[in-house]
Design a protein around this motif. Structure first.
Motif, PDB file in Angstrom:
ATOM      1  N   ARG A 149       0.964  86.422 -33.315  1.00 18.15           N
ATOM      2  CA  ARG A 149       2.048  85.551 -32.876  1.00 18.15           C
ATOM      3  C   ARG A 149       2.875  85.118 -34.065  1.00 18.15           C
ATOM      4  O   ARG A 149       2.426  84.347 -34.907  1.00 18.15           O
ATOM      5  N   PRO A 150       4.104  85.608 -34.170  1.00 22.36           N
ATOM      6  CA  PRO A 150       4.934  85.211 -35.306  1.00 22.36           C
ATOM      7  C   PRO A 150       5.354  83.760 -35.181  1.00 22.36           C
ATOM      8  O   PRO A 150       5.518  83.229 -34.081  1.00 22.36           O
ATOM      9  N   MET A 151       5.534  83.111 -36.315  1.00 24.09           N
ATOM     10  CA  MET A 151       5.951  81.714 -36.302  1.00 24.09           C
ATOM     11  C   MET A 151       7.463  81.582 -36.208  1.00 24.09           C
ATOM     12  O   MET A 151       7.973  80.472 -36.049  1.00 24.09           O
ATOM     13  N   GLY A 152       8.172  82.684 -36.332  1.00 28.69           N
ATOM     14  CA  GLY A 152       9.614  82.641 -36.186  1.00 28.69           C
ATOM     15  C   GLY A 152      10.331  81.991 -37.353  1.00 28.69           C
ATOM     16  O   GLY A 152      11.392  81.391 -37.166  1.00 28.69           O
ATOM     17  N   LEU A 153       9.774  82.119 -38.558  1.00 29.70           N
ATOM     18  CA  LEU A 153      10.394  81.543 -39.749  1.00 29.70           C
ATOM     19  C   LEU A 153      11.188  82.638 -40.452  1.00 29.70           C
ATOM     20  O   LEU A 153      10.614  83.535 -41.063  1.00 29.70           O
ATOM     21  N   ALA A 154      12.493  82.552 -40.389  1.00 30.31           N
ATOM     22  CA  ALA A 154      13.329  83.587 -40.998  1.00 30.31           C
ATOM     23  C   ALA A 154      13.110  83.688 -42.498  1.00 30.31           C
ATOM     24  O   ALA A 154      13.242  84.765 -43.086  1.00 30.31           O
ATOM     25  N   HIS A 155      12.770  82.562 -43.127  1.00 31.56           N
ATOM     26  CA  HIS A 155      12.574  82.549 -44.575  1.00 31.56           C
ATOM     27  C   HIS A 155      11.112  82.743 -44.976  1.00 31.56           C
ATOM     28  O   HIS A 155      10.761  82.621 -46.156  1.00 31.56           O
ATOM     29  N   ALA A 156      10.260  83.033 -44.014  1.00 30.19           N
ATOM     30  CA  ALA A 156       8.862  83.400 -44.283  1.00 30.19           C
ATOM     31  C   ALA A 156       8.452  84.395 -43.198  1.00 30.19           C
ATOM     32  O   ALA A 156       7.695  84.070 -42.282  1.00 30.19           O
ATOM     33  N   PRO A 157       8.953  85.629 -43.275  1.00 27.61           N
ATOM     34  CA  PRO A 157       8.782  86.574 -42.173  1.00 27.61           C
ATOM     35  C   PRO A 157       7.349  87.031 -41.929  1.00 27.61           C
ATOM     36  O   PRO A 157       7.073  87.603 -40.877  1.00 27.61           O
ATOM     37  N   ASN A 158       6.455  86.778 -42.868  1.00 23.91           N
ATOM     38  CA  ASN A 158       5.055  87.183 -42.666  1.00 23.91           C
ATOM     39  C   ASN A 158       4.188  86.026 -42.162  1.00 23.91           C
ATOM     40  O   ASN A 158       2.967  86.112 -42.151  1.00 23.91           O
ATOM     41  N   ALA A 159       4.833  84.946 -41.729  1.00 26.41           N
ATOM     42  CA  ALA A 159       4.105  83.787 -41.218  1.00 26.41           C
ATOM     43  C   ALA A 159       3.684  84.027 -39.778  1.00 26.41           C
ATOM     44  O   ALA A 159       4.517  84.349 -38.927  1.00 26.41           O
ATOM     45  N   ARG A 160       2.377  83.844 -39.503  1.00 20.79           N
ATOM     46  CA  ARG A 160       1.890  84.094 -38.146  1.00 20.79           C
ATOM     47  C   ARG A 160       0.572  83.383 -37.879  1.00 20.79           C
ATOM     48  O   ARG A 160      -0.176  83.062 -38.792  1.00 20.79           O
ATOM     49  N   ASP A 161       0.324  83.172 -36.612  1.00 18.14           N
ATOM     50  CA  ASP A 161      -0.920  82.596 -36.119  1.00 18.14           C
ATOM     51  C   ASP A 161      -1.994  83.681 -36.172  1.00 18.14           C
ATOM     52  O   ASP A 161      -1.760  84.809 -35.742  1.00 18.14           O
ATOM     53  N   ILE A 162      -3.178  83.354 -36.689  1.00 20.63           N
ATOM     54  CA  ILE A 162      -4.237  84.369 -36.720  1.00 20.63           C
ATOM     55  C   ILE A 162      -5.065  84.366 -35.442  1.00 20.63           C
ATOM     56  O   ILE A 162      -5.998  85.164 -35.305  1.00 20.63           O
ATOM     57  N   GLY A 163      -4.741  83.497 -34.501  1.00 21.36           N
ATOM     58  CA  GLY A 163      -5.525  83.396 -33.280  1.00 21.36           C
ATOM     59  C   GLY A 163      -5.240  84.491 -32.283  1.00 21.36           C
ATOM     60  O   GLY A 163      -4.311  85.278 -32.424  1.00 21.36           O
ATOM     61  N   GLY A 164      -6.071  84.539 -31.237  1.00 22.01           N
ATOM     62  CA  GLY A 164      -5.892  85.463 -30.140  1.00 22.01           C
ATOM     63  C   GLY A 164      -6.756  86.699 -30.199  1.00 22.01           C
ATOM     64  O   GLY A 164      -6.879  87.413 -29.200  1.00 22.01           O
ATOM     65  N   TYR A 165      -7.380  86.978 -31.329  1.00 19.07           N
ATOM     66  CA  TYR A 165      -8.222  88.169 -31.443  1.00 19.07           C
ATOM     67  C   TYR A 165      -9.578  87.943 -30.783  1.00 19.07           C
ATOM     68  O   TYR A 165     -10.116  86.827 -30.797  1.00 19.07           O
TER      69      TYR A 165
END
Length: 312
Positions: free
Chosen positions: A51-67
């Protein structure tokens, strides 16, 4: 080998100091072998993961959950996030961190990295520095000199498979170096005990951050294939920025052979293999690495499980 460690850390820390851009250290050409073939784990659907966090200035930001995890569990979402550097966040992006109930940010970058590009965070979010780097070497200056040295110097340092070996050595060092282990261990304990959500990051959010994620997911019995799936996602997330980075270096005549940089700027399956191989060589099992290498006791592990595992 010490010089090799210094160089690989330099690249990971600040690969584009001369063009004034935070390195988006990933690239689609560096993705490495696909997860296929007889030795590759079978991927399950990640569900709500990635799940991306939608931060244009940190494009690799994401939630690690859901696995998925062992015992019909899932990693909970909204609890732990991974990211690249937060130095360019605008006001709206900073407030998004608040809205996600992030109360602590763990920064794995070196003092050189953080001094050049400090995180931009709301006052309500506590930031802790847990730098994973070799203090005996000035990575920033070393990378500057390599880029200034031009294509011939880069060919000598990175050609003939040297770049990929630098990265494999780097990942092994995450496990073998006591200082690096201490920082990952403290992050593990902070995540387990934090009140509110936690975000951890390095510069590109792919190497130090990638190994931290692999540690957490392994401790929570996430299937190995899913761990690699999450790890390799950095290539897609940072592809656009990485292309722009190389375009700029080529335009300035600082780089002529883009392929030399691809193993450094991306993540490959064998990089993570190198860390897990070092765990096996040094400790015999991941459980022993947790207990003996990171000093994680049963109470801390139970706290992490209680926080991060949820039933289907």
């Amino acid at each position: 080998m010490k010089n090799s460690r210094a160089f690989r850390g330099a690249i990971a820390a600040s690969a584009v100091v001369l063009v004034g851009v935070i390195p988006a250290l990933a690239g689609p050409a560096a993705a490495g072998p696909a997860l296929s073939g007889p030795a590759a784990p079978v991927l399950q659907s990640p569900g709500k993961a990635d799940r991306p966090m939608g931060l244009a200035h940190a494009p690799n930001a994401r939630d690690i959950g859901g696995y998925p995890a062992k015992g019909a569990s899932l990693l909970a979402t909204g609890v732990v996030y991974r990211s690249d550097a937060l130095a360019k966040l605008d006001d709206g992006e900073q407030q998004k961190l608040v809205s996600l109930n992030i109360t602590q940010v763990i920064d794995f970058r070196s003092p050189t990295e953080t001094g050049r590009d400090p995180d931009k965070l709301p006052a309500s979010i506590r930031r802790t520095e847990q730098p994973v780097y070799d203090p005996a070497n000035d990575f920033y200056v070393m990378v500057s000199r390599l880029i200034q040295g031009g294509p011939a110097a880069q060919q000598a340092a990175l050609g003939d498979g040297k770049a990929a070996q630098i990265m494999r050595d780097y990942y092994g060092w995450f496990v073998s170096n006591p200082s690096a282990r201490a920082q990952f261990a403290q992050a593990f304990k902070d995540i387990a005990s934090a009140q509110g959500a936690v975000l951890y990051h390095c510069t590109a959010g792919k190497d130090r951050t990638g190994w931290m994620t692999a540690i957490l997911m392994s401790a929570l019995d996430v299937p190995k294939g899913q761990i690699y799936h999450d790890f390799l996602d950095s290539n897609d997330n940072l592809a656009a920025g990485n292309k722009a980075l190389l375009d700029g270096l080529v335009a300035q005549g600082l780089v002529t052979d883009r392929a030399l940089w691809e193993p450094i700027l991306g993540v490959q399956r064998d990089f993570l293999d190198a860390a897990f191989d070092q765990v096996q060589a040094s400790y015999g099992s991941f459980d022993r690495f947790l207990s003996d290498g990171l000093g994680v006791d049963n109470a801390t592990l139970d706290a992490l499980r209680a926080k991060m595992l949820t039933k289907h």
